[in-house]
Design a protein around this motif. Structure first.
Motif, PDB file in Angstrom:
ATOM      1  N   ASN A 127     -14.300 -24.254 -45.544  1.00  0.00           N
ATOM      2  CA  ASN A 127     -14.246 -22.933 -44.874  1.00  0.00           C
ATOM      3  C   ASN A 127     -15.593 -22.564 -44.828  1.00  0.00           C
ATOM      4  O   ASN A 127     -15.328 -20.690 -44.812  1.00  0.00           O
ATOM      5  N   GLY A 128     -16.555 -22.693 -44.517  1.00  0.00           N
ATOM      6  CA  GLY A 128     -18.216 -22.446 -44.331  1.00  0.00           C
ATOM      7  C   GLY A 128     -19.137 -22.568 -45.476  1.00  0.00           C
ATOM      8  O   GLY A 128     -18.359 -23.090 -46.297  1.00  0.00           O
ATOM      9  N   PRO A 129     -19.740 -22.837 -45.257  1.00  0.00           N
ATOM     10  CA  PRO A 129     -20.931 -22.854 -46.413  1.00  0.00           C
ATOM     11  C   PRO A 129     -20.571 -22.551 -48.268  1.00  0.00           C
ATOM     12  O   PRO A 129     -20.304 -21.355 -48.139  1.00  0.00           O
ATOM     13  N   TYR A 130     -20.284 -23.094 -48.947  1.00  0.00           N
ATOM     14  CA  TYR A 130     -20.506 -22.430 -50.548  1.00  0.00           C
ATOM     15  C   TYR A 130     -19.470 -22.509 -50.341  1.00  0.00           C
ATOM     16  O   TYR A 130     -18.197 -21.901 -51.757  1.00  0.00           O
ATOM     17  N   SER A 131     -17.971 -23.241 -49.697  1.00  0.00           N
ATOM     18  CA  SER A 131     -16.865 -22.230 -49.777  1.00  0.00           C
ATOM     19  C   SER A 131     -16.064 -23.972 -50.048  1.00  0.00           C
ATOM     20  O   SER A 131     -15.575 -24.475 -48.377  1.00  0.00           O
TER      21      SER A 131
END
Length: 184
Positions: A127-131
């Motif tokens: 649900n997003g970059p680095y997630s």
């Protein structure tokens, strides 16, 4: 020099406008789970921590915007199956949502139950970059209910617990998952 700088900024300006237009048109609706079919309907859906998740909207990169519709690939030589879908748009509060979900399975030769393991079988949610959240060994199951290599259809169900990659004490639950795709 000024003309050269303007030429470099033009694509970025048009991309910004593209994103704005695309996402304003894609307010995320309230979803219902798709029916659990086996006809190659190109559907996916599941419950993610008490909310229904479906493929929806478009994802934009620097170069283009693509549909988030579910896509699948199956190779008979390695019995490798990969499914990918995304959800993006604005929620009710106007916040931008950009999420991805994938299933990767190897050694798929027939219908049956396939449990997650560390190497060949897993689910992933971002649900997003680095997630990124990943299924842990033995904590997720994918049931292939149809594998038709003549009509290129794979259908099934799935569920599991996915752990946050950066902190395994954080987890999300995927339940009542189903997919029905016509693969290439």
């Amino acid at each position: 020099m000024k003309a050269y700088s303007l030429l470099l900024l033009l694509p970025l300006m048009s991309m910004s406008k593209c994103d704005e237009d695309v996402f304003e048109k894609h307010a995320i609706p309230a979803f219902a789970l798709p029916p659990a079919t086996q006809s190659g309907a190109n559907t996916i859906g599941f419950i993610l921590d008490n909310r229904v998740w479906r493929d929806y909207g478009v994802s934009c990169t620097t170069f283009r915007c693509d549909s988030n519709k579910v896509r699948g690939l199956y190779t008979t030589t390695g019995e490798q199956f990969t499914l990918y879908a995304g959800l993006s748009g604005r929620d009710i509060s106007g916040r931008y949502i950009d999420e991805d979900f994938s299933i990767n399975l190897s050694q798929i030769t027939s219908v049956g139950v396939y449990s997650s393991d560390a190497i060949a079988r897993w689910m992933s949610f971002s649900n997003g970059p680095y997630s990124e959240y990943l299924s842990s060994p033995g904590k997720a199951a994918i049931v292939i209910t149809k594998l038709d290599t003549t009509q290129h259809i794979i259908a099934g169900t799935f569920s599991g617990v996915l752990r946050y990659r950066a902190d395994i004490t954080k987890a999300i639950t995927v339940s009542d998952g189903r997919f029905d795709i016509r693969y290439r």
